[in-house]
Motif scaffolding. Structure first.
Motif, PDB file in Angstrom:
ATOM      1  N   GLU A  46     -13.090  37.585 -24.548  1.00  0.00           N
ATOM      2  CA  GLU A  46     -13.866  36.873 -25.567  1.00  0.00           C
ATOM      3  C   GLU A  46     -13.193  36.981 -26.928  1.00  0.00           C
ATOM      4  O   GLU A  46     -13.240  36.051 -27.729  1.00  0.00           O
ATOM      5  CB  GLU A  46     -15.285  37.459 -25.629  1.00  0.00           C
ATOM      6  N   GLU A  47     -12.571  38.129 -27.186  1.00  0.00           N
ATOM      7  CA  GLU A  47     -11.946  38.366 -28.491  1.00  0.00           C
ATOM      8  C   GLU A  47     -10.546  37.772 -28.608  1.00  0.00           C
ATOM      9  O   GLU A  47     -10.002  37.699 -29.711  1.00  0.00           O
ATOM     10  CB  GLU A  47     -11.875  39.877 -28.747  1.00  0.00           C
ATOM     11  N   CYS A  48      -9.965  37.349 -27.505  1.00  0.00           N
ATOM     12  CA  CYS A  48      -8.596  36.823 -27.529  1.00  0.00           C
ATOM     13  C   CYS A  48      -8.616  35.369 -27.997  1.00  0.00           C
ATOM     14  O   CYS A  48      -9.214  34.508 -27.339  1.00  0.00           O
ATOM     15  CB  CYS A  48      -7.982  36.917 -26.132  1.00  0.00           C
ATOM     16  N   PRO A  49      -7.980  35.039 -29.120  1.00  0.00           N
ATOM     17  CA  PRO A  49      -8.071  33.678 -29.660  1.00  0.00           C
ATOM     18  C   PRO A  49      -7.457  32.612 -28.769  1.00  0.00           C
ATOM     19  O   PRO A  49      -7.825  31.440 -28.870  1.00  0.00           O
ATOM     20  CB  PRO A  49      -7.338  33.782 -31.002  1.00  0.00           C
ATOM     21  N   GLN A  50      -6.507  32.988 -27.893  1.00  0.00           N
ATOM     22  CA  GLN A  50      -5.884  31.994 -27.033  1.00  0.00           C
ATOM     23  C   GLN A  50      -6.756  31.607 -25.837  1.00  0.00           C
ATOM     24  O   GLN A  50      -6.487  30.612 -25.170  1.00  0.00           O
ATOM     25  CB  GLN A  50      -4.530  32.504 -26.523  1.00  0.00           C
ATOM     26  N   VAL A  51      -7.774  32.394 -25.554  1.00  0.00           N
ATOM     27  CA  VAL A  51      -8.630  32.131 -24.389  1.00  0.00           C
ATOM     28  C   VAL A  51      -9.701  31.110 -24.754  1.00  0.00           C
ATOM     29  O   VAL A  51     -10.433  31.278 -25.727  1.00  0.00           O
ATOM     30  CB  VAL A  51      -9.285  33.434 -23.881  1.00  0.00           C
ATOM     31  N   GLY A  52      -9.774  30.037 -23.949  1.00  0.00           N
ATOM     32  CA  GLY A  52     -10.762  29.004 -24.202  1.00  0.00           C
ATOM     33  C   GLY A  52     -11.946  29.045 -23.264  1.00  0.00           C
ATOM     34  O   GLY A  52     -13.043  28.596 -23.617  1.00  0.00           O
ATOM     35  N   GLU A  53     -11.759  29.581 -22.058  1.00  0.00           N
ATOM     36  CA  GLU A  53     -12.838  29.566 -21.062  1.00  0.00           C
ATOM     37  C   GLU A  53     -12.668  30.752 -20.113  1.00  0.00           C
ATOM     38  O   GLU A  53     -11.544  31.144 -19.788  1.00  0.00           O
ATOM     39  CB  GLU A  53     -12.821  28.264 -20.258  1.00  0.00           C
ATOM     40  N   ILE A  54     -13.803  31.305 -19.678  1.00  0.00           N
ATOM     41  CA  ILE A  54     -13.821  32.404 -18.724  1.00  0.00           C
ATOM     42  C   ILE A  54     -14.778  32.069 -17.595  1.00  0.00           C
ATOM     43  O   ILE A  54     -15.908  31.618 -17.847  1.00  0.00           O
ATOM     44  CB  ILE A  54     -14.290  33.719 -19.394  1.00  0.00           C
ATOM     45  N   VAL A  55     -14.341  32.287 -16.360  1.00  0.00           N
ATOM     46  CA  VAL A  55     -15.232  32.221 -15.198  1.00  0.00           C
ATOM     47  C   VAL A  55     -15.292  33.623 -14.602  1.00  0.00           C
ATOM     48  O   VAL A  55     -14.258  34.233 -14.323  1.00  0.00           O
ATOM     49  CB  VAL A  55     -14.746  31.211 -14.140  1.00  0.00           C
ATOM     50  N   LEU A  56     -16.503  34.125 -14.432  1.00  0.00           N
ATOM     51  CA  LEU A  56     -16.724  35.463 -13.888  1.00  0.00           C
ATOM     52  C   LEU A  56     -17.235  35.348 -12.462  1.00  0.00           C
ATOM     53  O   LEU A  56     -18.241  34.688 -12.206  1.00  0.00           O
ATOM     54  CB  LEU A  56     -17.746  36.206 -14.747  1.00  0.00           C
ATOM     55  N   THR A  57     -16.520  35.954 -11.508  1.00  0.00           N
ATOM     56  CA  THR A  57     -16.960  35.930 -10.117  1.00  0.00           C
ATOM     57  C   THR A  57     -17.549  37.288  -9.755  1.00  0.00           C
ATOM     58  O   THR A  57     -16.950  38.327 -10.014  1.00  0.00           O
ATOM     59  CB  THR A  57     -15.808  35.593  -9.143  1.00  0.00           C
ATOM     60  N   LEU A  58     -18.737  37.258  -9.168  1.00  0.00           N
ATOM     61  CA  LEU A  58     -19.468  38.462  -8.786  1.00  0.00           C
ATOM     62  C   LEU A  58     -19.888  38.381  -7.323  1.00  0.00           C
ATOM     63  O   LEU A  58     -19.906  37.305  -6.724  1.00  0.00           O
ATOM     64  CB  LEU A  58     -20.718  38.631  -9.655  1.00  0.00           C
ATOM     65  N   HIS A  59     -20.256  39.516  -6.769  1.00  0.00           N
ATOM     66  CA  HIS A  59     -20.872  39.520  -5.448  1.00  0.00           C
ATOM     67  C   HIS A  59     -22.164  38.718  -5.523  1.00  0.00           C
ATOM     68  O   HIS A  59     -22.868  38.745  -6.544  1.00  0.00           O
ATOM     69  CB  HIS A  59     -21.162  40.957  -5.016  1.00  0.00           C
ATOM     70  N   ARG A  60     -22.468  37.998  -4.465  1.00  0.00           N
ATOM     71  CA  ARG A  60     -23.640  37.105  -4.493  1.00  0.00           C
ATOM     72  C   ARG A  60     -24.928  37.854  -4.840  1.00  0.00           C
ATOM     73  O   ARG A  60     -25.851  37.279  -5.432  1.00  0.00           O
ATOM     74  CB  ARG A  60     -23.792  36.382  -3.158  1.00  0.00           C
ATOM     75  N   ASP A  61     -25.002  39.153  -4.484  1.00  0.00           N
ATOM     76  CA  ASP A  61     -26.205  39.920  -4.791  1.00  0.00           C
ATOM     77  C   ASP A  61     -26.328  40.238  -6.276  1.00  0.00           C
ATOM     78  O   ASP A  61     -27.398  40.660  -6.736  1.00  0.00           O
ATOM     79  CB  ASP A  61     -26.213  41.242  -4.003  1.00  0.00           C
ATOM     80  N   ASN A  62     -25.250  40.045  -7.045  1.00  0.00           N
ATOM     81  CA  ASN A  62     -25.243  40.372  -8.471  1.00  0.00           C
ATOM     82  C   ASN A  62     -25.302  39.149  -9.380  1.00  0.00           C
ATOM     83  O   ASN A  62     -25.192  39.293 -10.607  1.00  0.00           O
ATOM     84  CB  ASN A  62     -23.985  41.169  -8.820  1.00  0.00           C
ATOM     85  N   LEU A  63     -25.471  37.968  -8.810  1.00  0.00           N
ATOM     86  CA  LEU A  63     -25.391  36.755  -9.634  1.00  0.00           C
ATOM     87  C   LEU A  63     -26.445  36.712 -10.729  1.00  0.00           C
ATOM     88  O   LEU A  63     -26.132  36.454 -11.899  1.00  0.00           O
ATOM     89  CB  LEU A  63     -25.493  35.512  -8.747  1.00  0.00           C
ATOM     90  N   GLU A  64     -27.690  36.951 -10.366  1.00  0.00           N
ATOM     91  CA  GLU A  64     -28.752  36.879 -11.372  1.00  0.00           C
ATOM     92  C   GLU A  64     -28.577  37.959 -12.427  1.00  0.00           C
ATOM     93  O   GLU A  64     -28.783  37.729 -13.617  1.00  0.00           O
ATOM     94  CB  GLU A  64     -30.123  36.991 -10.705  1.00  0.00           C
ATOM     95  N   ARG A  65     -28.168  39.128 -11.992  1.00  0.00           N
ATOM     96  CA  ARG A  65     -27.907  40.223 -12.920  1.00  0.00           C
ATOM     97  C   ARG A  65     -26.775  39.864 -13.870  1.00  0.00           C
ATOM     98  O   ARG A  65     -26.848  40.115 -15.078  1.00  0.00           O
ATOM     99  CB  ARG A  65     -27.561  41.471 -12.114  1.00  0.00           C
ATOM    100  N   GLY A  66     -25.736  39.246 -13.328  1.00  0.00           N
ATOM    101  CA  GLY A  66     -24.604  38.842 -14.148  1.00  0.00           C
ATOM    102  C   GLY A  66     -24.964  37.748 -15.144  1.00  0.00           C
ATOM    103  O   GLY A  66     -24.525  37.777 -16.301  1.00  0.00           O
TER     104      GLY A  66
END
Length: 231
Positions: A46-66
């Protein structure tokens, strides 16, 4: 093209594992300086100025928590929190399919919360020269090759060895090509590029960029972040 002229860097953070070596603790949500571990990981990008987008992959059981964590943290660059797959490469592919087209893709282990901005900058600079680059650190221990009976076969020269870290960075089109075919078991994304015959450049990683696999690693990560003023 200079680093500052790179307008689009997309990131896939892979955090869909089952943390078998952590016992009953889900490592990506383990408390680290009063925040879930994965919060520190995402914050670096998030703090890196060159980064425009992030996709976070989680275990399906953690999706709502994430997704609840993403909302609570106010992550501006996290476009999606999606389910990963059974294997690491399946999770990377799931994240890559949801990432918008970009110039460079960084793939990072969610369980590496101590990555620094210096490493991220070196990452992109190395990719500029080769289209594919990975951070490494020297192997300091003596390494022995052994047979199935546990007998030493030979001592492996350390100057030929490097321990590989993440984020690994690739041109978007090149990584898409690597993930377009059938995916054999691999331990990192660079292996897929190597199988295509593409040269992968190494650059200097950081000994602090540890991967959390045990509860002892959590204590080390806490010490590293505290030393940076991470309270």
């Amino acid at each position: 093209m200079s680093l500052d002229a790179s307008p689009e860097v997309g990131v896939v953070i892979v955090a869909a594992g089952v943390s078998r070596r952590m016992g009953d603790v889900d490592k990506v949500f383990a408390p680290l300086l009063d925040k879930p571990l994965v919060s520190h990981t995402v914050a670096a990008f998030e703090e890196c100025p060159q980064v425009g987008e992030i996709v976070l992959t989680l275990h399906r059981d953690n999706l709502e928590r994430g997704r609840a964590l993403a909302a609570a943290e106010g992550w501006r660059k996290v476009s999606q929190v999606c389910a990963g797959g059974e294997r690491r490469q399946d999770s990377v592919k799931a994240g890559l399919e949801r990432l918008s087209p970009c110039r460079w893709v960084m793939v990072h282990d969610g369980a590496r919360p101590c990555v620094t901005q210096d490493v991220l900058e070196r990452c992109i600079e190395a990719a500029e020269r080769s289209g594919a680059a990975i951070p490494t650190v020297p192997v300091n221990d003596t390494v022995k090759a052994v047979d199935s009976d546990g007998v030493v076969v030979r001592t492996v020269p350390r100057d030929e060895l490097r321990a590989v870290q993440t984020p690994q960075v690739f041109s978007y089109d090149l990584l898409l090509k690597a993930y377009s075919g059938s995916l054999d078991d691999v331990t990192d994304d660079a292996s897929l590029l190597e199988r295509l015959g593409h040269k992968v450049k190494v650059f200097q990683g950081s000994p602090d960029n540890i991967k959390i696999t045990t509860k002892t690693d959590l204590l080390l990560a806490e010490a590293i972040l505290r030393a940076r003023g991470g309270l």
